[in-house]
Design a protein around this motif. Structure first.
Motif, PDB file in Angstrom:
ATOM      1  N   THR A 100     -51.140 -23.399 -36.877  1.00 53.23           N
ATOM      2  CA  THR A 100     -52.372 -24.190 -36.985  1.00 53.23           C
ATOM      3  C   THR A 100     -52.094 -25.364 -37.913  1.00 53.23           C
ATOM      4  OG1 THR A 100     -53.741 -22.267 -36.573  1.00 53.23           O
ATOM      5  CG2 THR A 100     -54.789 -24.065 -37.752  1.00 53.23           C
ATOM      6  N   THR A 101     -52.526 -26.543 -37.502  1.00 53.81           N
ATOM      7  CA  THR A 101     -52.353 -27.724 -38.343  1.00 53.81           C
ATOM      8  C   THR A 101     -53.665 -28.025 -39.057  1.00 53.81           C
ATOM      9  OG1 THR A 101     -51.790 -30.079 -38.340  1.00 53.81           O
ATOM     10  CG2 THR A 101     -52.931 -29.258 -36.405  1.00 53.81           C
ATOM     11  N   ASP A 102     -53.646 -28.970 -39.994  1.00 60.24           N
ATOM     12  CA  ASP A 102     -54.913 -29.442 -40.549  1.00 60.24           C
ATOM     13  C   ASP A 102     -55.088 -30.942 -40.294  1.00 60.24           C
ATOM     14  OD1 ASP A 102     -53.079 -30.466 -42.284  1.00 60.24           O
ATOM     15  OD2 ASP A 102     -53.881 -29.491 -44.074  1.00 60.24           O
ATOM     16  N   ILE A 103     -54.288 -31.496 -39.370  1.00 62.44           N
ATOM     17  CA  ILE A 103     -54.432 -32.910 -39.031  1.00 62.44           C
ATOM     18  C   ILE A 103     -55.208 -33.018 -37.715  1.00 62.44           C
ATOM     19  CG2 ILE A 103     -53.241 -35.080 -38.537  1.00 62.44           C
ATOM     20  CD1 ILE A 103     -50.904 -34.132 -40.181  1.00 62.44           C
ATOM     21  N   ALA A 104     -56.359 -33.676 -37.769  1.00 62.75           N
ATOM     22  CA  ALA A 104     -57.181 -33.851 -36.562  1.00 62.75           C
ATOM     23  C   ALA A 104     -56.481 -34.839 -35.634  1.00 62.75           C
ATOM     24  CB  ALA A 104     -58.554 -34.382 -36.943  1.00 62.75           C
ATOM     25  N   ARG A 105     -56.377 -34.500 -34.367  1.00 60.12           N
ATOM     26  CA  ARG A 105     -55.821 -35.420 -33.359  1.00 60.12           C
ATOM     27  C   ARG A 105     -56.900 -35.557 -32.300  1.00 60.12           C
ATOM     28  NH1 ARG A 105     -51.232 -37.633 -35.838  1.00 60.12           N
ATOM     29  NH2 ARG A 105     -50.080 -35.927 -36.801  1.00 60.12           N
ATOM     30  N   ILE A 106     -57.783 -36.520 -32.528  1.00 60.66           N
ATOM     31  CA  ILE A 106     -58.905 -36.668 -31.615  1.00 60.66           C
ATOM     32  C   ILE A 106     -58.760 -38.000 -30.878  1.00 60.66           C
ATOM     33  CG2 ILE A 106     -60.340 -34.924 -32.686  1.00 60.66           C
ATOM     34  CD1 ILE A 106     -61.701 -37.035 -34.359  1.00 60.66           C
ATOM     35  N   TYR A 107     -59.790 -38.870 -30.895  1.00 58.57           N
ATOM     36  CA  TYR A 107     -59.700 -40.080 -30.074  1.00 58.57           C
ATOM     37  C   TYR A 107     -58.523 -40.944 -30.521  1.00 58.57           C
ATOM     38  CZ  TYR A 107     -61.564 -43.524 -26.843  1.00 58.57           C
ATOM     39  OH  TYR A 107     -61.736 -44.357 -25.776  1.00 58.57           O
ATOM     40  N   HIS A 108     -57.807 -41.502 -29.541  1.00 59.62           N
ATOM     41  CA  HIS A 108     -56.669 -42.372 -29.816  1.00 59.62           C
ATOM     42  C   HIS A 108     -55.515 -41.645 -30.490  1.00 59.62           C
ATOM     43  CE1 HIS A 108     -59.402 -46.142 -29.368  1.00 59.62           C
ATOM     44  NE2 HIS A 108     -58.967 -45.681 -28.213  1.00 59.62           N
ATOM     45  N   SER A 109     -55.257 -40.421 -30.015  1.00 56.57           N
ATOM     46  CA  SER A 109     -54.048 -39.719 -30.444  1.00 56.57           C
ATOM     47  C   SER A 109     -53.155 -39.499 -29.229  1.00 56.57           C
ATOM     48  CB  SER A 109     -54.396 -38.391 -31.123  1.00 56.57           C
ATOM     49  OG  SER A 109     -55.119 -37.570 -30.244  1.00 56.57           O
ATOM     50  N   THR A 110     -51.902 -39.182 -29.490  1.00 55.97           N
ATOM     51  CA  THR A 110     -50.926 -39.022 -28.410  1.00 55.97           C
ATOM     52  C   THR A 110     -49.987 -37.856 -28.720  1.00 55.97           C
ATOM     53  OG1 THR A 110     -49.518 -40.663 -29.501  1.00 55.97           O
ATOM     54  CG2 THR A 110     -50.852 -41.440 -27.661  1.00 55.97           C
ATOM     55  N   VAL A 111     -49.318 -37.379 -27.679  1.00 58.08           N
ATOM     56  CA  VAL A 111     -48.311 -36.329 -27.836  1.00 58.08           C
ATOM     57  C   VAL A 111     -47.352 -36.421 -26.660  1.00 58.08           C
ATOM     58  CG1 VAL A 111     -49.942 -34.668 -26.804  1.00 58.08           C
ATOM     59  CG2 VAL A 111     -47.914 -33.815 -27.980  1.00 58.08           C
ATOM     60  N   THR A 112     -46.066 -36.229 -26.950  1.00 59.65           N
ATOM     61  CA  THR A 112     -45.081 -36.266 -25.863  1.00 59.65           C
ATOM     62  C   THR A 112     -43.895 -35.369 -26.188  1.00 59.65           C
ATOM     63  OG1 THR A 112     -43.634 -37.703 -24.540  1.00 59.65           O
ATOM     64  CG2 THR A 112     -43.963 -38.356 -26.822  1.00 59.65           C
ATOM     65  N   LEU A 113     -43.285 -34.794 -25.155  1.00 64.11           N
ATOM     66  CA  LEU A 113     -42.020 -34.087 -25.327  1.00 64.11           C
ATOM     67  C   LEU A 113     -40.941 -35.116 -25.634  1.00 64.11           C
ATOM     68  CD1 LEU A 113     -40.966 -31.062 -24.917  1.00 64.11           C
ATOM     69  CD2 LEU A 113     -40.029 -31.887 -22.757  1.00 64.11           C
ATOM     70  N   THR A 114     -39.960 -34.744 -26.470  1.00 70.12           N
ATOM     71  CA  THR A 114     -38.842 -35.632 -26.777  1.00 70.12           C
ATOM     72  C   THR A 114     -37.558 -35.078 -26.140  1.00 70.12           C
ATOM     73  OG1 THR A 114     -38.035 -34.489 -28.737  1.00 70.12           O
ATOM     74  CG2 THR A 114     -39.882 -36.024 -29.056  1.00 70.12           C
ATOM     75  N   GLN A 115     -36.489 -35.876 -26.232  1.00 69.87           N
ATOM     76  CA  GLN A 115     -35.175 -35.424 -25.751  1.00 69.87           C
ATOM     77  C   GLN A 115     -34.735 -34.158 -26.468  1.00 69.87           C
ATOM     78  OE1 GLN A 115     -32.389 -35.858 -28.015  1.00 69.87           O
ATOM     79  NE2 GLN A 115     -30.871 -34.980 -26.583  1.00 69.87           N
ATOM     80  N   LYS A 116     -35.120 -33.998 -27.732  1.00 63.59           N
ATOM     81  CA  LYS A 116     -34.737 -32.808 -28.500  1.00 63.59           C
ATOM     82  C   LYS A 116     -35.435 -31.549 -27.989  1.00 63.59           C
ATOM     83  CE  LYS A 116     -33.790 -34.943 -33.035  1.00 63.59           C
ATOM     84  NZ  LYS A 116     -34.005 -36.374 -32.801  1.00 63.59           N
ATOM     85  N   GLY A 117     -36.542 -31.743 -27.243  1.00 66.38           N
ATOM     86  CA  GLY A 117     -37.269 -30.593 -26.717  1.00 66.38           C
ATOM     87  C   GLY A 117     -38.454 -30.189 -27.570  1.00 66.38           C
ATOM     88  N   ASN A 118     -38.782 -31.000 -28.592  1.00 65.81           N
ATOM     89  CA  ASN A 118     -40.002 -30.717 -29.355  1.00 65.81           C
ATOM     90  C   ASN A 118     -41.073 -31.741 -29.030  1.00 65.81           C
ATOM     91  OD1 ASN A 118     -38.789 -32.825 -30.723  1.00 65.81           O
ATOM     92  ND2 ASN A 118     -38.831 -31.855 -32.732  1.00 65.81           N
ATOM     93  N   LEU A 119     -42.279 -31.521 -29.551  1.00 69.43           N
ATOM     94  CA  LEU A 119     -43.394 -32.407 -29.233  1.00 69.43           C
ATOM     95  C   LEU A 119     -43.610 -33.379 -30.388  1.00 69.43           C
ATOM     96  CD1 LEU A 119     -43.789 -30.031 -27.238  1.00 69.43           C
ATOM     97  CD2 LEU A 119     -46.245 -30.333 -27.503  1.00 69.43           C
ATOM     98  N   LEU A 120     -43.680 -34.652 -30.085  1.00 66.10           N
ATOM     99  CA  LEU A 120     -43.974 -35.708 -31.055  1.00 66.10           C
ATOM    100  C   LEU A 120     -45.480 -35.973 -30.976  1.00 66.10           C
ATOM    101  CD1 LEU A 120     -43.089 -38.225 -32.846  1.00 66.10           C
ATOM    102  CD2 LEU A 120     -42.931 -39.465 -30.681  1.00 66.10           C
TER     103      LEU A 120
END
Ligand SMILES: *[C@@H]1O[C@H](CO)[C@@H](O)[C@H](O)[C@H]1NC(C)=O
Ligand SMILES: *[C@@H]1O[C@H](CO)[C@@H](O)[C@H](O)[C@H]1NC(C)=O
Ligand SMILES: *[C@@H]1O[C@H](CO)[C@@H](O)[C@H](O)[C@H]1NC(C)=O
Ligand SMILES: *[C@@H]1O[C@H](CO)[C@@H](O)[C@H](O)[C@H]1NC(C)=O
Ligand SMILES: *[C@@H]1O[C@H](CO)[C@@H](O)[C@H](O)[C@H]1NC(C)=O
Ligand SMILES: *[C@@H]1O[C@H](CO)[C@@H](O)[C@H](O)[C@H]1NC(C)=O
Length: 557
Positions: free
Chosen positions: A392-412
């Motif tokens: 569980t994180t404590d950083i809100a990722r709401i409007y205007h947030s992004t996420v993508t898989l990287t070459q390393k295989g983790n999520l940015l």
């Protein structure tokens, strides 16, 4: 969306949430915070093993270029540092995709509020393949006078299709506070088709007014699935025809500003049967004035899944439930075929400063969803969604947030800014911190691929060297990591490839996808998963690498 609406409500008491210190090492899933983005990362795309590109609105971001705020950035995944990208036009709330020749195009945007930026509403921005690990010498090419779309489009979807072109779908002509009240009810292509004249699309008319960023996917026969509002269709690019599919059930709508998300499930040989999964959004009527909506209205917890064969369409949507309601979630395909459901809020809507009870300065959404879930496509209905073992994180990722898989295989994971400009010190302030979500395989010895050809043809057999530290079932995934903007990951795709390991366990023979419809021609990453451990990805060009539109390649399925 913007409204330059200023704070009109007293600041609401901060919701308390515990700041758990999660372990960053050892087996298991971990959030790891590292680096800052310099601009709000409201669009993101991985452009090489070491670089991501972010775009924001041209406003007051802290990262500067030529003495003014930047609205584009290159993020170095090795050093976790951001550097400014020289962008001419305002790319705010655009989208993008790779072409069949490996070039990335960013499309659409906004009429800027600062003098240093030019009008980006019909913008086309070109990023040629960049070999330098730090992006030295690589530039984003723009020529707004000569190189632009036929229409002005804000909040349009862009998607690579079977001939390696990008299809650009819908949008709003210019600034709107909430709903699509100035719609672009058509599609166009880059490079242009039909002499550059856009094609009207009934879906876009029918699905108004909550139909921005239509969730769209290239199907393995070359046709396009699209969802807008609660409507869905298959569009045949070659015949220019629409076939209606069943509505998303129970009045749930999934496009901006009622953002749910959608994904094409992994495709398996030999049949590559397409299945679509849509999750989250809201069942709020789209006929209510925005002033009657509230940041406190629960979002939808509905996921709907349909197989796009005649029998599957006849059966219609199958319903399952998320562990929590989500507005603005994203779904990220993992190399093993599972899907991470992440980000978003449990109540409210997308857009900024337009509904009742806005939070902090301007957030239309509240109660961030802090714990990701995993969706297992092959598990039985009712047992597919779990957050067991998820951090569980404590950083809100709401409007205007992004996420993508990287070459390393983790999520940015980056961004979040339910504000019209950079705002600090409030609840749901502009977010610059980068967080990675590391799958369990990031902390164990992993399989490795080497001597991978730089280019692979369709319907062909090729060999790669492998090092496999532990035994287990083999899965080889060909992936487009997609483009993240507004709770949707366009062009994201996973095609499994049949593979055969040599007796000495050192060479893998892999069969590429049969044709350019199963995997639209262009860049990809190959990942090998052994048991539950995935390798880092290796980048390849799939198909001839020619400039679009390209001829059909390979064999039909
Ligand atoms: C907001 O915070 C960021 C990061 O802490 C800082 O770099 C920036 O200058 C601040 N901007 C404003 C407008 O306060
Ligand atoms: C953050 O990234 C830097 C650069 O890659 C690395 O040296 C450092 O160890 C990382 N920190 C954490 C906590 O992972
Ligand atoms: C950015 O582009 C502008 C316009 O093309 C140019 O004048 C300026 O020198 C460029 N800045 C940098 C840092 O490359
Ligand atoms: C989809 O929305 C339309 C109105 O826009 C409504 O008539 C229809 O019943 C909805 N479909 C479902 C399955 O809820
Ligand atoms: C939306 O779903 C909730 C929970 O299932 C239900 O209580 C509510 O009546 C629904 N609203 C609409 C407009 O359908
Ligand atoms: C790819 O095609 C686009 C569109 O024609 C063109 O602008 C770009 O320069 C091409 N890139 C390469 C590497 O050929």
């Amino acid at each position: 969306m913007i409204g330059n609406v200023l704070l009109t409500l007293p600041v609401i008491a901060l919701t308390a949430h515990s700041c758990r210190a999660a372990p960053t090492e050892g087996k298991g899933w971990h959030f790891v915070q590292n680096g800052t983005t310099g601009i709000v990362a409201l669009e993101s795309i991985i452009v090489s093993d070491t670089l991501a590109i972010f775009f924001d609105r041209a406003t007051n971001d802290p990262l500067e270029i030529d003495g003014h705020p930047a609205w584009g950035a290159l993020y170095n995944l090795e050093t976790n540092t951001a550097s400014p990208l020289n962008v001419t036009t305002d790319a705010f709330c655009g989208s993008g995709s790779f072409l069949s020749n490996g070039t990335m195009v960013s499309v659409g945007g906004h009429n800027p509020v600062i003098p240093e930026a030019e009008d980006g509403r019909n913008g086309i921005r070109v990023w040629e393949p960049c070999d330098d690990p730090n992006g030295e010498g690589c530039v984003l090419f723009e020529d707004p006078e000569k190189l632009h779309m036929a229409e002005t489009r804000w909040y349009a979807t862009s998607l690579r299709i079977f001939d390696g072109s990008v299809m650009i779908i819908g949008g709003v002509h210019q600034v709107t506070p909430f709903f699509n009240d100035d719609p672009v009810n058509n599609v166009e292509f880059f490079p242009p088709k039909d002499g550059g004249i856009p094609r009207p699309l009934d879906l876009l008319e029918r699905s108004l007014p909550a139909n921005l960023f239509p969730r769209s996917f290239a199907l393995p026969d070359g046709k396009i699935f699209m969802a807008a509002g609660n409507q869905t269709i298959i569009y045949d690019v070659e015949k220019n025809t629409e076939t209606r599919l069943p509505d998303i059930p129970n009045g749930v709508r999934i496009t901006n500003p009622y953002d749910g998300t959608a994904t094409l499930l992994p495709l398996h040989p030999p049949e590559y049967i397409p299945e679509i999964l849509v999750c989250g959004g809201t069942n709020t009527s789209d006929q209510l004035p925005m002033e009657e909506l509230s940041s406190q209205t629960p979002a939808s917890d509905q996921c709907s899944r349909m197989t796009l064969t005649p029998e599957g369409i006849e059966r219609g949507w199958e319903i399952e439930r998320l562990l929590e309601p989500r507005m603005m979630p994203e779904m990220i395909l993992l190399p093993n075929g599972e899907i991470v459901i992440i980000n978003g809020a449990q109540s409210g809507y997308a857009a900024i400063g337009t509904v009742k009870d806005t939070i902090g300065n301007n957030s239309n959404a509240d109660h961030p969803a802090f714990t990701p879930s995993i969706y297992t496509p092959d598990a039985p209905l009712g047992q597919r969604i779990s957050n067991a073992g998820m951090p569980t994180t404590d950083i809100a990722r709401i409007y205007h947030s992004t996420v993508t898989l990287t070459q390393k295989g983790n999520l940015l994971i980056a961004g979040s800014n339910p504000n019209g400009r950079v705002v600090n010190g409030t609840q749901f302030h502009s977010e610059f911190r980068v967080e990675y979500l590391n799958p369990p395989y990031m902390t164990v010895e992993r399989p490795q691929l080497s001597n991978v050809p730089k280019q692979i043809d369709f319907n062909s057999e090729f060999s790669v060297d492998v090092s496999i530290p532990s035994q287990g079932d083999l899965k080889v995934a060909l992936m487009d990591l997609g483009f993240s903007s507004h709770a949707f990951h366009s062009s994201s795709r996973l095609v499994f490839m049949d593979a055969h390991l040599s007796e000495d366990g050192k060479t893998l023979s892999i069969k590429s996808p049969p044709n350019n419809r199963v995997y639209p021609p262009g860049p990809a990453y190959i990942f090998l998963t052994v048991g539950d451990v995935s390798s880092p990805g290796v980048r390849v060009m799939v198909g001839s690498g020619a400039t679009p539109p390209v001829e059909d390649q390979g064999v039909p399925i």
